[in-house]
Scaffold this active site. Structure first.
Site, short mmCIF file in Angstrom:
data_model
loop_
_atom_site.label_atom_id
_atom_site.label_comp_id
_atom_site.label_asym_id
_atom_site.label_seq_id
_atom_site.Cartn_x
_atom_site.Cartn_y
_atom_site.Cartn_z
N ARG A 225 -3.22 -5.73 6.15
CA ARG A 225 -3.44 -6.89 5.29
C ARG A 225 -2.55 -8.02 5.80
O ARG A 225 -1.34 -8.04 5.58
CB ARG A 225 -3.12 -6.55 3.83
CG ARG A 225 -3.04 -7.76 2.92
CD ARG A 225 -2.97 -7.39 1.46
NE ARG A 225 -1.90 -6.48 1.10
CZ ARG A 225 -0.62 -6.84 0.91
NH1 ARG A 225 -0.25 -8.09 1.11
NH2 ARG A 225 0.27 -5.94 0.54
N HIS B 17 -1.09 -9.66 -1.09
CA HIS B 17 -1.95 -8.74 -1.86
C HIS B 17 -2.96 -9.54 -2.67
O HIS B 17 -4.15 -9.25 -2.66
CB HIS B 17 -1.10 -7.87 -2.77
CG HIS B 17 -1.89 -6.99 -3.68
ND1 HIS B 17 -2.60 -5.90 -3.24
CD2 HIS B 17 -2.11 -7.05 -5.02
CE1 HIS B 17 -3.22 -5.33 -4.26
NE2 HIS B 17 -2.93 -6.01 -5.35
N TYR C 144 8.92 -8.37 1.06
CA TYR C 144 8.97 -6.93 1.33
C TYR C 144 8.53 -6.52 2.74
O TYR C 144 8.60 -5.34 3.07
CB TYR C 144 8.13 -6.17 0.30
CG TYR C 144 6.69 -6.63 0.16
CD1 TYR C 144 5.72 -6.21 1.06
CD2 TYR C 144 6.31 -7.47 -0.88
CE1 TYR C 144 4.40 -6.63 0.92
CE2 TYR C 144 5.00 -7.89 -1.03
CZ TYR C 144 4.04 -7.46 -0.12
OH TYR C 144 2.74 -7.88 -0.26
#
Length: 462
Positions: A305, A309, A318
């Site tokens: 990805r 998100h 992160y």
């Protein structure tokens, strides 16, 4: 077409666990009329597919052990024409442009949220183009590329994230269910639907999409067990994009996700999810097993990805820029573009036409999105039941009584004839991908590029 792992190893690994024979053989599909030839590329359950290698649970060891096997992936895409190869690239280009436009619309307050698919185009287009007219796809909330391949209007997808409706297409018409927001629940829906396909003697199969994070959900594992025990025609397609929101895949499973199928007694394969041809080939392989009445298959497409998100997420909190750069060099569009260029299928003129088509597509999609009106508030009750009972009718009336005058919306929010500058323009619907030569329920077809300002319809000579 081999899996390129994050550590750089190239390997295709699959589990060919033997599924126990069901108590009774799967029901045979109704005989076709003598004058009706089989659909090209669509195997009949119980019969081998001409030109495709034999594959299925019975081809592997009975113990269900994991084995490194050589699935002859090129044999499953050997029939592709040059136009179909370009069509796969065109699909990915337009789907990415849709994703970019939707992200911009959300940032400008036109959408409430958006779930980006950037980086996952090859997995979605490859698997989506493997589906036939009798197949049924069950998405999560990120399968915009599969929706495109199934002929769903892109504006209908944006309407969900704008809050205009809960899904503006007919699942039966497109062979594509409505988006599932509850993580993993769609796998149970797909398992039940696939069981119904067996009872209905359908010639098709079902495919369900979920992510590495959803693999931790109980629903997914229940669906594995149910599908295996009842030997349903279902392909579980896991897009392992490395991150379940802010948690890496290693927090979801102590072993590779595709290994799980062995514990449930059905075959699986792990494939390079950034290679559109590999994803198409593996999906054709898996669907052939399912359609032949040999039970479910698990596909783990290893991809990444590239974006957040959702637009509510900040991935810089992160994951490292180094990791992002490693995967950026494996961009599925760049890989297919290089492949086409090496074969002489993507010259300067064709590339220019595709860029112009993408610009027009994005411009018209934006105009349609921003022109969407709020729905009538009472439409919330419209599809609660097929035939509305007294209780729902009373609730509708009570709710309507609380509304201020002028709170109504429009009953036909997606009708372009009600939009300035679009209803009187021929060819708009086709260039927006509602039809666009793709077929209402998918099927791999040759891609074409349209130059903005032209109104050529699919099937007409240029």
């Amino acid at each position: 077409m081999q899996l390129l792992t994050p550590t750089g190893h190239r390997i295709t690994v699959a589990s060919r666990a033997r599924t126990p024979e069901p108590d009774a053989p799967p029901a045979a599909p109704p005989d076709r009329p003598a004058d009706t030839p089989p659909t090209p590329g669509r195997p009949t359950p119980g019969r081998p597919t001409p030109g495709h290698p034999k594959a299925g649970p019975d081809a592997g060891p009975p113990s269900g052990e994991l084995t490194a096997v050589d699935i002859d992936l090129p044999a499953y895409v050997a029939d592709l024409t040059d136009d179909e190869l370009f069509g796969l690239y065109r699909d990915m280009v337009l789907v990415r442009r849709m994703d970019e436009e939707a992200t911009s619309l959300q940032r400008q307050g036109e959408l409430g949220l958006w779930a980006s698919l950037r980086g996952q185009e090859a997995a979605q287009v490859g698997s989506g183009r493997a589906l036939g007219p009798d197949d049924m796809a069950f998405p999560s909330y990120r399968e915009h590329g599969v929706a495109w391949c199934r002929g769903v209007d892109p504006a209908a997808v944006l309407a969900i994230f704008r809050g205009v409706n809960l899904g503006g297409w007919d699942p039966a018409t497109h062979g594509f269910a409505l988006y599932s927001i509850v993580v993993g629940s769609q796998t149970l829906h797909a398992a039940g639907y696939a069981m119904g396909m067996t009872w209905d003697r359908s010639a098709g199969a079902a495919i369900v999409y979920f992510g590495d994070g959803a693999s931790s959900e109980g629903d997914v594992n229940e669906a594995f067990g149910w599908a295996s025990v009842f030997s349903v025609p279902l392909v579980f397609f896991c897009q392992n994009n490395q991150w379940a929101i802010s948690e890496p895949t290693r927090r979801q499973s102590r072993t590779e996700i595709f290994h799980r199928a062995a514990g449930f007694g059905f075959p699986s394969v792990r494939v390079d999810g950034n290679d559109v041809l590999a994803c198409l080939a593996v999906s054709r392989w898996a669907l052939a097993i399912a359609r032949a009445g040999r039970g479910p298959v698990l596909v783990e497409a290893v991809t990444y990805r590239m974006g957040a998100h959702t637009t509510a997420d900040d991935p810089t909190r992160y994951r490292s820029p180094v990791e992002l750069e490693v995967w950026r060099r494996r961009d599925p569009l760049d890989r297919m573009r290089a492949h086409l260029a090496a074969r002489g299928l993507l010259g300067e003129e064709r590339d220019r036409h595709l860029a112009l088509e993408a610009d027009t597509f994005a411009h018209e999609l934006r105009a349609r999105c921003t022109a969407m009106l709020d729905p009538d508030p009472t439409s919330l009750f419209d599809h609660v039941q097929v035939t509305e009972n007294g209780l729902v009718a009373e609730q509708r009336s009570a709710f309507a009584a609380t509304l201020d005058p002028g709170d109504g919306g429009t009953d036909d929010r997606l009708d372009r004839e009600d939009r300035p500058g679009t209803g009187d323009r021929p060819g708009t619907e086709d260039r927006l991908g509602v039809r666009n030569g793709l077929g209402v329920k998918g099927g791999l077809v040759a891609g074409e590029t349209h130059v903005p300002g032209e109104t050529q319809l699919p099937g007409e000579a240029w």
